[in-house]
Design a protein around this motif. Structure first.
Motif, PDB file in Angstrom:
ATOM      1  N   THR A   1       0.846  -1.187   0.000  1.00 30.78           N
ATOM      2  CA  THR A   1       0.000   0.000   0.000  1.00 30.78           C
ATOM      3  C   THR A   1       0.883   1.238   0.000  1.00 30.78           C
ATOM      4  N   ALA A   2       0.292   2.386  -0.227  1.00 30.53           N
ATOM      5  CA  ALA A   2       1.027   3.644  -0.110  1.00 30.53           C
ATOM      6  C   ALA A   2       1.604   3.745   1.301  1.00 30.53           C
TER       7      ALA A   2
ATOM      8  N   ASP B   1      -4.445  -0.440  -7.272  1.00 33.27           N
ATOM      9  CA  ASP B   1      -3.611   0.758  -7.190  1.00 33.27           C
ATOM     10  C   ASP B   1      -3.124   0.927  -5.750  1.00 33.27           C
TER      11      ASP B   1
ATOM     12  N   GLN C   1      -2.264   3.542  -3.966  1.00 34.35           N
ATOM     13  CA  GLN C   1      -2.964   4.566  -3.201  1.00 34.35           C
ATOM     14  C   GLN C   1      -4.391   4.127  -2.908  1.00 34.35           C
TER      15      GLN C   1
ATOM     16  N   ALA D   1      -4.383   1.837  -0.022  1.00 34.37           N
ATOM     17  CA  ALA D   1      -4.239   2.576   1.231  1.00 34.37           C
ATOM     18  C   ALA D   1      -5.583   3.155   1.670  1.00 34.37           C
ATOM     19  N   GLU D   2      -6.359   3.668   0.714  1.00 39.04           N
ATOM     20  CA  GLU D   2      -7.690   4.193   1.029  1.00 39.04           C
ATOM     21  C   GLU D   2      -8.591   3.068   1.543  1.00 39.04           C
TER      22      GLU D   2
END
Length: 266
Positions: free
Chosen positions: A98-99, A232, A234, A237-238
Motif C-alpha cells: 500500500t502507499a 492501485d 494509493q 491505502a484508502e
C-alpha cells in the motif's frame, strides 16, 4: 432459560465475573471451586480482538464467494484491557503493498496502525492466524462476524490449506449446525447480535448505528469501487483506512455503550 454448565458453576459457587483461579486445568467442578482466589477481588484483564475483512468482489460486481474469491485485507483492533477500553492497537493485514502513508478519512486517523504486508493471500492468512495465537484474545468480536467474516475466513483457510489451530485456544475452530463458528477457549460474541438484543434501531447497518451513537460514519468507500482500489497502491491505502475504521467503530461502540462491562456483570 436453562443455564449452561459454566454459568451454572459460577452461580452455584457464587463466583464473580473475571475471578482469578490458581491452576491451569481442572477435571471436576470441585477442583475448580477450590482454585477460586477469593482473596483477590480485582478483575482479571480481558483481551478483546475486533476484526473486519474485505473480500474481492467478482469482476461483474457480484458478491464474493469464499470458495473462489480472495480475502484482500483484514483489520484488527486489539484492546488488552477491554473493561478500561481507553487504548488499543490497530493492525492491517494485506498481501499487496500500500502507499506508505494511510490517508485520514473524516475523523479517523490511521497513523500508528501497523501494516503487515504478506507475499500472497495464503501467507497473509498464516500471519493472521499466528497473530491471533500470539496475542491470545479472550473475546473475538466484530459486526456480523457470525454471519459472514468467520465462516468466510475458515472456508478460505480450508481452500488454501492454512492451519487454523491457533485461532482457538483449545482444540480447533468448528462450525455448529446452524452455521456459526466456535473458537474453543475464546468467546465469540458478534456485536451486531448483541446490539439487536439490547437496542431498538431503525437500521442496524454499522454506518447508521455509528452515526447515531458515536456521531461518526463509515469511511466513504463504495463496494463497487473495491476492484479498482485494489489495483492501485494509493487505492489500497484508502481501502485499508476503510477496513480499519470499521473495526475501530465496533471497538468504540462496545466501549461507549459499556456492552462488555454489562455482559460481564449479567
Amino acid at each position: 432459560r436453562r443455564l449452561g454448565k459454566v454459568e451454572a458453576f459460577y452461580a452455584r459457587e457464587s463466583v464473580p465475573p473475571l475471578t482469578w483461579f490458581t491452576g491451569t486445568s481442572f477435571r471436576r467442578d470441585d477442583e475448580m471451586a477450590r482454585a477460586v482466589d477469593r482473596e483477590d477481588s480485582s478483575w482479571a484483564p480481558f483481551r478483546l480482538m475486533v476484526f473486519d475483512m474485505e473480500c474481492l468482489p467478482k469482476a461483474d460486481g457480484g458478491l464474493p464467494q469464499a470458495e473462489t474469491d480472495p480475502i484482500i485485507q483484514v483489520s484488527v483492533v486489539m484492546d488488552y484491557d477491554l473493561l478500561q477500553a481507553t487504548a488499543a492497537s490497530c493492525h492491517l493485514f494485506t498481501w499487496r503493498p500500500t502507499a506508505a502513508c494511510l490517508p485520514m478519512i473524516d475523523e479517523y486517523d490511521p497513523r500508528g496502525c501497523e501494516v503487515h504486508v504478506a507475499r500472497s493471500e495464503t501467507h497473509m492468512l498464516q500471519e493472521l492466524v499466528h497473530f491471533v495465537g500470539r496475542e491470545d484474545p479472550c473475546l473475538v468480536t466484530g459486526w456480523n462476524i457470525a454471519g459472514f467474516d468467520l465462516p468466510y475466513l475458515l472456508t478460505r483457510c480450508a481452500v488454501l490449506h492454512v492451519d487454523t489451530g491457533a485461532l482457538a485456544r483449545e482444540g480447533v475452530p468448528r462450525r455448529r449446525d446452524r452455521g456459526d463458528v466456535q473458537l474453543p477457549g475464546r468467546v465469540v460474541a458478534d456485536l451486531l447480535t448483541l446490539w439487536r438484543a439490547q437496542h431498538n434501531e431503525r437500521s442496524y447497518k454499522l454506518a447508521d448505528v455509528s452515526e447515531t451513537h458515536l456521531g461518526a460514519t463509515k469511511a466513504p468507500v463504495h463496494y463497487s469501487d473495491m476492484r479498482r482500489l485494489w489495483d492501485d497502491a494509493q487505492g489500497r491505502a484508502e481501502m485499508a483506512t476503510y477496513c480499519l475504521k470499521d473495526s475501530w467503530l465496533v471497538w468504540r461502540l462496545g466501549a461507549t455503550r459499556n456492552v462488555w462491562m454489562n455482559a460481564m456483570q449479567m
